[in-house]
Design a protein around this motif. Sequence first.
Motif, PDB file in Angstrom:
ATOM      1  N   PRO A 138     -14.411 -17.585  -7.688  1.00  0.00           N
ATOM      2  CA  PRO A 138     -13.979 -17.147  -6.364  1.00  0.00           C
ATOM      3  C   PRO A 138     -13.199 -18.241  -5.625  1.00  0.00           C
ATOM      4  O   PRO A 138     -12.952 -19.314  -6.171  1.00  0.00           O
ATOM      5  N   TYR A 139     -12.829 -17.940  -4.385  1.00  0.00           N
ATOM      6  CA  TYR A 139     -12.395 -18.960  -3.440  1.00  0.00           C
ATOM      7  C   TYR A 139     -13.073 -18.665  -2.103  1.00  0.00           C
ATOM      8  O   TYR A 139     -13.652 -17.584  -1.915  1.00  0.00           O
ATOM      9  N   TYR A 140     -13.067 -19.635  -1.204  1.00  0.00           N
ATOM     10  CA  TYR A 140     -13.848 -19.543   0.023  1.00  0.00           C
ATOM     11  C   TYR A 140     -12.951 -19.789   1.228  1.00  0.00           C
ATOM     12  O   TYR A 140     -12.107 -20.693   1.214  1.00  0.00           O
ATOM     13  N   MET A 190     -14.901 -17.173  11.118  1.00  0.00           N
ATOM     14  CA  MET A 190     -14.944 -16.087  10.153  1.00  0.00           C
ATOM     15  C   MET A 190     -14.930 -16.729   8.763  1.00  0.00           C
ATOM     16  O   MET A 190     -13.912 -17.273   8.333  1.00  0.00           O
ATOM     17  N   ASP A 191     -16.074 -16.717   8.113  1.00  0.00           N
ATOM     18  CA  ASP A 191     -16.202 -17.361   6.801  1.00  0.00           C
ATOM     19  C   ASP A 191     -16.598 -16.313   5.774  1.00  0.00           C
ATOM     20  O   ASP A 191     -17.442 -15.449   6.032  1.00  0.00           O
ATOM     21  N   PHE A 192     -15.986 -16.383   4.607  1.00  0.00           N
ATOM     22  CA  PHE A 192     -16.259 -15.382   3.590  1.00  0.00           C
ATOM     23  C   PHE A 192     -15.866 -15.890   2.212  1.00  0.00           C
ATOM     24  O   PHE A 192     -15.070 -16.814   2.072  1.00  0.00           O
ATOM     25  N   LYS A 193     -16.461 -15.264   1.206  1.00  0.00           N
ATOM     26  CA  LYS A 193     -16.096 -15.516  -0.183  1.00  0.00           C
ATOM     27  C   LYS A 193     -15.058 -14.482  -0.594  1.00  0.00           C
ATOM     28  O   LYS A 193     -15.119 -13.331  -0.153  1.00  0.00           O
ATOM     29  N   ALA A 194     -14.112 -14.902  -1.424  1.00  0.00           N
ATOM     30  CA  ALA A 194     -13.040 -13.991  -1.805  1.00  0.00           C
ATOM     31  C   ALA A 194     -12.760 -14.078  -3.302  1.00  0.00           C
ATOM     32  O   ALA A 194     -13.051 -15.085  -3.954  1.00  0.00           O
ATOM     33  N   ASN A 231     -20.253 -10.576   3.538  1.00  0.00           N
ATOM     34  CA  ASN A 231     -21.697 -10.792   3.632  1.00  0.00           C
ATOM     35  C   ASN A 231     -22.074 -12.223   3.277  1.00  0.00           C
ATOM     36  O   ASN A 231     -23.189 -12.657   3.543  1.00  0.00           O
ATOM     37  N   TRP A 232     -21.118 -12.942   2.684  1.00  0.00           N
ATOM     38  CA  TRP A 232     -21.359 -14.342   2.339  1.00  0.00           C
ATOM     39  C   TRP A 232     -20.975 -15.226   3.518  1.00  0.00           C
ATOM     40  O   TRP A 232     -19.969 -14.988   4.200  1.00  0.00           O
ATOM     41  N   ASN A 233     -21.770 -16.242   3.765  1.00  0.00           N
ATOM     42  CA  ASN A 233     -21.452 -17.228   4.804  1.00  0.00           C
ATOM     43  C   ASN A 233     -21.706 -18.628   4.283  1.00  0.00           C
ATOM     44  O   ASN A 233     -22.609 -18.844   3.469  1.00  0.00           O
ATOM     45  N   ILE A 264     -22.292 -26.980   7.717  1.00  0.00           N
ATOM     46  CA  ILE A 264     -21.004 -26.937   8.409  1.00  0.00           C
ATOM     47  C   ILE A 264     -21.215 -27.024   9.921  1.00  0.00           C
ATOM     48  O   ILE A 264     -22.141 -26.422  10.468  1.00  0.00           O
ATOM     49  N   THR A 265     -20.359 -27.800  10.567  1.00  0.00           N
ATOM     50  CA  THR A 265     -20.352 -27.942  12.025  1.00  0.00           C
ATOM     51  C   THR A 265     -18.919 -27.789  12.497  1.00  0.00           C
ATOM     52  O   THR A 265     -18.006 -28.385  11.913  1.00  0.00           O
TER      53      THR A 265
END
Length: 215
Positions: free
Chosen positions: A100-102, A113-117, A126-128, A134-135
């Motif tokens: 994948p990529y993130y 907005m964070d996700f797996k792709a 649904n992935w975070n 992470i900050t």
Amino acid sequence: MGLKTYDVKHCANTVVKLTGKGLDTAWEKAVVLSDFISAWDPEPVKKIEFKALYDDDNFYFLFKVYDREVHIDKTDDTNASINESDRVELFFRSDTNLSPYYCLEIDPSPRLMDFKAYPNRNFDFNWNWPQEDITIKSDIQDRFFTVEGAISLKSLSDLKLLKNNKIETGVFRAKYNKQPDSSYEPTWISWVDPQTPTPDFHIASAFGVFNLCQD
């Protein structure tokens, strides 16, 4: 032709203090990345400065985006609202297969907005990114906004994104412009020209390489 590269300097014996303003003196050591383009728009790109550093525990990043008309969709705090806002973006891939990529897409609020792709825009919202790894902080001024963050090296390694002191990375910006009918349309801006006829960051040619430099 090789991938475009950016050198991430090591800040030894210090921790970058994140305020959202990018004021820590450690940033003075960082290389300034500013060669951003909009390959699909003839208008000049307003100045964007990106910096990155790392220490023994974290990868740090800082965007300084010059913009007097920042657009933030305040409908709610959903991904749909972030997706209609000015934002900066970092994509990390494990390999050229993008499987994948993130993706980290951050507006000036800052909302993340964070996700797996996966290839062909197959997105897993649904992935975070693990919250403890992470900050992100931000600040908006009259002439610019800043987005500052830290990502643990452990999480980058666990996701197979940090290999041999290299991180294959895409660096992007979405600028939403007000139209005569009061709607907003984006201009897509990137560090690497993906060489596509229409805007697309979700392909292998949109990535470069961050080299984590040794002291």
